[in-house]
Design a protein around this motif. Structure first.
Motif, PDB file in Angstrom:
ATOM      1  N   THR A 298     -20.699  18.503 -69.222  1.00  0.00           N
ATOM      2  CA  THR A 298     -21.596  17.499 -69.594  1.00  0.00           C
ATOM      3  C   THR A 298     -21.306  15.851 -69.624  1.00  0.00           C
ATOM      4  O   THR A 298     -22.121  15.004 -69.170  1.00  0.00           O
ATOM      5  N   VAL A 299     -20.040  15.774 -69.575  1.00  0.00           N
ATOM      6  CA  VAL A 299     -19.562  14.433 -69.414  1.00  0.00           C
ATOM      7  C   VAL A 299     -19.666  14.050 -67.968  1.00  0.00           C
ATOM      8  O   VAL A 299     -20.061  12.745 -67.605  1.00  0.00           O
TER       9      VAL A 299
ATOM     10  N   ASP B  73     -12.652  12.332 -67.590  1.00  0.00           N
ATOM     11  CA  ASP B  73     -13.709  13.188 -68.371  1.00  0.00           C
ATOM     12  C   ASP B  73     -13.092  14.081 -69.083  1.00  0.00           C
ATOM     13  O   ASP B  73     -13.829  14.339 -70.169  1.00  0.00           O
ATOM     14  N   ARG B  74     -11.828  14.506 -69.234  1.00  0.00           N
ATOM     15  CA  ARG B  74     -11.325  15.206 -70.242  1.00  0.00           C
ATOM     16  C   ARG B  74     -11.118  14.513 -71.425  1.00  0.00           C
ATOM     17  O   ARG B  74     -11.479  14.972 -72.618  1.00  0.00           O
ATOM     18  N   GLU B  75     -10.731  13.242 -71.395  1.00  0.00           N
ATOM     19  CA  GLU B  75     -10.589  12.435 -72.570  1.00  0.00           C
ATOM     20  C   GLU B  75     -11.977  12.268 -73.199  1.00  0.00           C
ATOM     21  O   GLU B  75     -12.109  12.187 -74.520  1.00  0.00           O
ATOM     22  N   LEU B  76     -12.872  12.034 -72.602  1.00  0.00           N
ATOM     23  CA  LEU B  76     -14.505  11.654 -72.850  1.00  0.00           C
ATOM     24  C   LEU B  76     -14.862  13.081 -73.418  1.00  0.00           C
ATOM     25  O   LEU B  76     -15.674  12.922 -74.416  1.00  0.00           O
ATOM     26  N   ALA B  77     -14.718  14.099 -72.853  1.00  0.00           N
ATOM     27  CA  ALA B  77     -15.167  15.471 -73.491  1.00  0.00           C
ATOM     28  C   ALA B  77     -14.622  15.583 -74.776  1.00  0.00           C
ATOM     29  O   ALA B  77     -15.204  16.038 -75.713  1.00  0.00           O
ATOM     30  N   THR B  78     -13.197  15.275 -74.932  1.00  0.00           N
ATOM     31  CA  THR B  78     -12.508  15.538 -76.358  1.00  0.00           C
ATOM     32  C   THR B  78     -13.161  14.322 -77.154  1.00  0.00           C
ATOM     33  O   THR B  78     -13.444  14.976 -78.386  1.00  0.00           O
ATOM     34  N   LYS B  79     -13.432  13.309 -76.857  1.00  0.00           N
ATOM     35  CA  LYS B  79     -13.893  12.168 -77.917  1.00  0.00           C
ATOM     36  C   LYS B  79     -15.189  12.639 -78.378  1.00  0.00           C
ATOM     37  O   LYS B  79     -15.506  12.434 -79.495  1.00  0.00           O
ATOM     38  N   PHE B  80     -16.185  13.006 -77.476  1.00  0.00           N
ATOM     39  CA  PHE B  80     -17.602  13.472 -77.720  1.00  0.00           C
ATOM     40  C   PHE B  80     -17.888  14.978 -78.127  1.00  0.00           C
ATOM     41  O   PHE B  80     -19.050  15.153 -78.398  1.00  0.00           O
ATOM     42  N   GLU B  81     -16.504  15.682 -77.911  1.00  0.00           N
ATOM     43  CA  GLU B  81     -16.837  17.066 -78.576  1.00  0.00           C
ATOM     44  C   GLU B  81     -17.796  17.801 -77.539  1.00  0.00           C
ATOM     45  O   GLU B  81     -18.934  18.363 -78.133  1.00  0.00           O
TER      46      GLU B  81
END
Length: 247
Positions: free
Chosen positions: A55-56, A42-50
């Motif tokens: 929210t992720v 979820d940390r990587e996805l949060a960074t990817k989608f800003e």
């Protein structure tokens, strides 16, 4: 400061977490994430989608409820095998199972089609046709799948709104509104990920509309019922013969 995940009281499809879920689902559908593949953290996805990690997590929760992913606690999040259907996936977010909602639509919508076909000249069916034509143009636009799904809901909502029986009108409108819930948006996108299913859906909608115009009450009722019964097999594979529609 993070902006709100909601853009307004009537903007369910615009919620930020739904945008993330739709983007991930699109990647799954296009082969970027195969069945069994592990999703980034979820940390990587949060960074990817800003967006925030919260929210992720909302997006992943909606996807888990729809059956698009499987969360293995202590291990990770994995892409589900979408070919296995949704027979064991439940709509907790809307307070009922998909089967309950679908069974209700099969009772209500054929009756509405019958009533509409009794006086087709009193209806604005040309507007319904124009919207159906718009959906047809989106069949070969995979990136526009959310819009295509929305048009499939608009078709049924438009017919419900024309129903002269206000009680049936209300029931049908409530059922269509359930399809606008984020979880159901994702479920419908899963079902319509294949082009052939989008083509079949449009063909069915056209048959229903044509039947309302010219086939009389019984023909219109039969066309809607046949459409819903054909689509139930996409949602519940291997359970044919049970009156449960999809759209």
């Amino acid at each position: 400061m993070q902006s709100s995940d909601h853009s307004g009281p009537s903007s369910l499809p615009k919620r930020r977490y739904l945008r993330i879920a739709q983007a991930l689902l699109s990647e799954i559908q296009q082969g970027g994430l195969a069945a069994g593949a592990r999703l980034p953290s979820d940390r990587e996805l949060a960074t990817k989608f800003e967006v925030s990690r919260a929210t992720v997590r909302e997006a992943l929760f909606a996807m888990e409820l729809s059956g698009a992913i499987v969360v293995r606690h202590g291990d990770g999040t994995y892409v589900a095998d979408l070919s296995r259907g949704l027979s064991q996936r439940y709509g907790h977010e809307i307070g009922s199972t998909p089967e309950h909602v679908i069974a209700a639509r099969l009772v209500v919508e054929p009756s509405i089609s019958r009533l509409l076909a009794a006086s087709p000249r009193d209806l604005d069916l040309d507007e319904v046709q124009r919207d159906l034509d718009t959906a047809t143009r989106l069949i070969d636009e995979p990136a526009q799948l959310p819009d295509f799904v929305n048009h499939s809901m608009v078709f049924h909502a438009a017919l419900a709104a024309m129903c002269p029986n206000h009680i049936l009108n209300h029931f049908a409108s409530e059922l269509v509104e359930i399809d606008r819930q984020p979880l159901w948006v994702l479920i419908n996108q899963i079902i319509l990920k294949d082009r052939e299913k989008r083509v079949e859906l449009i063909a069915d909608h056209q048959r229903v509309l044509d039947a309302i115009r010219s086939d009389g009450p019984q023909g219109a009722e039969d066309a809607m019922k046949a459409h819903l019964q054909r689509n139930q097999a996409q949602l519940f594979p291997g359970r044919a013969g049970i009156d449960r529609p999809v759209f």
